[in-house]
Design a protein around this motif. Structure first.
Motif, PDB file in Angstrom:
ATOM      1  N   ILE A  18      46.439  46.993  45.642  1.00  7.94           N
ATOM      2  CA  ILE A  18      45.158  47.100  46.334  1.00  7.94           C
ATOM      3  C   ILE A  18      44.284  45.970  45.808  1.00  7.94           C
ATOM      4  CG2 ILE A  18      43.113  48.502  46.695  1.00  7.94           C
ATOM      5  CD1 ILE A  18      44.853  50.958  46.300  1.00  7.94           C
ATOM      6  N   LEU A  19      43.679  45.217  46.725  1.00 11.45           N
ATOM      7  CA  LEU A  19      42.812  44.111  46.321  1.00 11.45           C
ATOM      8  C   LEU A  19      41.439  44.640  45.925  1.00 11.45           C
ATOM      9  CD1 LEU A  19      43.704  41.446  48.998  1.00 11.45           C
ATOM     10  CD2 LEU A  19      44.787  41.895  46.816  1.00 11.45           C
ATOM     11  N   LEU A  20      40.806  43.950  44.989  1.00 14.13           N
ATOM     12  CA  LEU A  20      39.465  44.301  44.549  1.00 14.13           C
ATOM     13  C   LEU A  20      38.452  43.486  45.345  1.00 14.13           C
ATOM     14  CD1 LEU A  20      40.136  44.294  40.707  1.00 14.13           C
ATOM     15  CD2 LEU A  20      40.266  46.217  42.286  1.00 14.13           C
ATOM     16  N   ASP A  21      37.234  44.014  45.512  1.00 11.11           N
ATOM     17  CA  ASP A  21      36.225  43.321  46.318  1.00 11.11           C
ATOM     18  C   ASP A  21      35.711  42.056  45.641  1.00 11.11           C
ATOM     19  OD1 ASP A  21      34.733  44.591  44.374  1.00 11.11           O
ATOM     20  OD2 ASP A  21      33.250  45.399  45.754  1.00 11.11           O
ATOM     21  N   ARG A  22      35.844  41.944  44.339  1.00 20.00           N
ATOM     22  CA  ARG A  22      35.534  40.732  43.575  1.00 20.00           C
ATOM     23  C   ARG A  22      36.347  40.830  42.291  1.00 20.00           C
ATOM     24  NH1 ARG A  22      31.408  44.300  43.179  1.00 20.00           N
ATOM     25  NH2 ARG A  22      30.720  44.877  41.095  1.00 20.00           N
ATOM     26  N   PRO A  23      36.521  39.747  41.560  1.00 19.44           N
ATOM     27  CA  PRO A  23      37.303  39.820  40.324  1.00 19.44           C
ATOM     28  C   PRO A  23      36.780  40.899  39.379  1.00 19.44           C
ATOM     29  CG  PRO A  23      36.905  37.546  40.885  1.00 19.44           C
ATOM     30  CD  PRO A  23      36.102  38.387  41.858  1.00 19.44           C
ATOM     31  N   MET A  24      37.670  41.768  38.938  1.00 17.20           N
ATOM     32  CA  MET A  24      37.357  42.883  38.037  1.00 17.20           C
ATOM     33  C   MET A  24      36.338  43.837  38.659  1.00 17.20           C
ATOM     34  SD  MET A  24      39.239  42.110  35.396  1.00 17.20           S
ATOM     35  CE  MET A  24      38.629  42.955  33.975  1.00 17.20           C
ATOM     36  N   ASN A  83      49.148  38.118  56.980  1.00 14.53           N
ATOM     37  CA  ASN A  83      48.973  36.831  56.296  1.00 14.53           C
ATOM     38  C   ASN A  83      49.357  36.960  54.825  1.00 14.53           C
ATOM     39  OD1 ASN A  83      48.019  35.738  58.638  1.00 14.53           O
ATOM     40  ND2 ASN A  83      45.868  35.848  58.052  1.00 14.53           N
ATOM     41  N   ILE A  84      49.759  35.849  54.244  1.00 17.61           N
ATOM     42  CA  ILE A  84      50.056  35.805  52.818  1.00 17.61           C
ATOM     43  C   ILE A  84      48.894  35.119  52.120  1.00 17.61           C
ATOM     44  CG2 ILE A  84      51.587  34.860  51.059  1.00 17.61           C
ATOM     45  CD1 ILE A  84      53.875  35.215  53.043  1.00 17.61           C
ATOM     46  N   LYS A  85      48.425  35.754  51.044  1.00 15.53           N
ATOM     47  CA  LYS A  85      47.254  35.268  50.310  1.00 15.53           C
ATOM     48  C   LYS A  85      47.611  35.098  48.842  1.00 15.53           C
ATOM     49  CE  LYS A  85      42.531  36.613  49.217  1.00 15.53           C
ATOM     50  NZ  LYS A  85      41.471  37.569  49.404  1.00 15.53           N
ATOM     51  N   ARG A  86      47.088  34.036  48.223  1.00 17.38           N
ATOM     52  CA  ARG A  86      47.239  33.860  46.781  1.00 17.38           C
ATOM     53  C   ARG A  86      46.226  34.741  46.072  1.00 17.38           C
ATOM     54  NH1 ARG A  86      47.425  27.376  45.842  1.00 17.38           N
ATOM     55  NH2 ARG A  86      49.364  26.990  46.949  1.00 17.38           N
ATOM     56  N   VAL A  87      46.703  35.550  45.129  1.00 14.51           N
ATOM     57  CA  VAL A  87      45.829  36.487  44.427  1.00 14.51           C
ATOM     58  C   VAL A  87      46.120  36.417  42.929  1.00 14.51           C
ATOM     59  CG1 VAL A  87      45.118  38.899  44.247  1.00 14.51           C
ATOM     60  CG2 VAL A  87      45.869  38.020  46.435  1.00 14.51           C
ATOM     61  N   ARG A  88      45.070  36.393  42.132  1.00 14.92           N
ATOM     62  CA  ARG A  88      45.217  36.413  40.675  1.00 14.92           C
ATOM     63  C   ARG A  88      45.327  37.857  40.186  1.00 14.92           C
ATOM     64  NH1 ARG A  88      44.774  31.435  38.782  1.00 14.92           N
ATOM     65  NH2 ARG A  88      43.592  29.931  39.986  1.00 14.92           N
ATOM     66  N   THR A  89      45.867  38.027  38.990  1.00 21.23           N
ATOM     67  CA  THR A  89      46.111  39.376  38.464  1.00 21.23           C
ATOM     68  C   THR A  89      44.827  40.186  38.328  1.00 21.23           C
ATOM     69  OG1 THR A  89      46.046  38.511  36.204  1.00 21.23           O
ATOM     70  CG2 THR A  89      48.196  38.746  37.224  1.00 21.23           C
ATOM     71  N   PHE A  90      43.694  39.545  38.019  1.00 27.95           N
ATOM     72  CA  PHE A  90      42.451  40.296  37.847  1.00 27.95           C
ATOM     73  C   PHE A  90      41.764  40.608  39.174  1.00 27.95           C
ATOM     74  CE2 PHE A  90      41.583  35.785  36.983  1.00 27.95           C
ATOM     75  CZ  PHE A  90      40.632  35.503  37.959  1.00 27.95           C
ATOM     76  N   GLU A  91      42.353  40.203  40.310  1.00 25.62           N
ATOM     77  CA  GLU A  91      41.796  40.506  41.628  1.00 25.62           C
ATOM     78  C   GLU A  91      42.568  41.603  42.349  1.00 25.62           C
ATOM     79  OE1 GLU A  91      42.147  36.598  43.323  1.00 25.62           O
ATOM     80  OE2 GLU A  91      40.092  36.084  42.791  1.00 25.62           O
ATOM     81  N   MET A  92      43.501  42.282  41.646  1.00 29.43           N
ATOM     82  CA  MET A  92      44.292  43.336  42.280  1.00 29.43           C
ATOM     83  C   MET A  92      44.700  44.388  41.262  1.00 29.43           C
ATOM     84  SD  MET A  92      47.870  41.379  42.971  1.00 29.43           S
ATOM     85  CE  MET A  92      48.709  40.492  41.667  1.00 29.43           C
TER      86      MET A  92
END
Length: 67
Positions: A12-18, A49-58
């Motif tokens: 699940i993606l976060l609305d902003r980092p952390m 779509n495929i999106k690049r996501v960092r570990t702290f954004e999910m």
């Protein structure tokens, strides 16, 4: 916070980092480096779509407060 992500994990993606959990879900389809992943979005406006996501954004779906 869980940081062990693998290919095939539902996240699940976060609305902003952390930040807070959003309703956007995805599946990890690849790893770019130790902190950056390719995520296939499974719902929302950018579904498919495929999106690049960092570990702290999910977060993994099991560890979230969203039901």
């Amino acid at each position: 916070m869980e940081r062990d992500f693998e290919k095939g994990d539902v996240v699940i993606l976060l609305d902003r980092p952390m930040g807070h959990v959003s309703k956007i879900r995805g599946v990890i389809v690849g790893r770019i480096n130790e902190n950056l992943f390719n995520v296939l979005l499974t719902n929302g406006f950018s579904k498919g779509n495929i999106k690049r996501v960092r570990t702290f954004e999910m977060r993994k779906e099991q560890s979230s407060e969203l039901s």
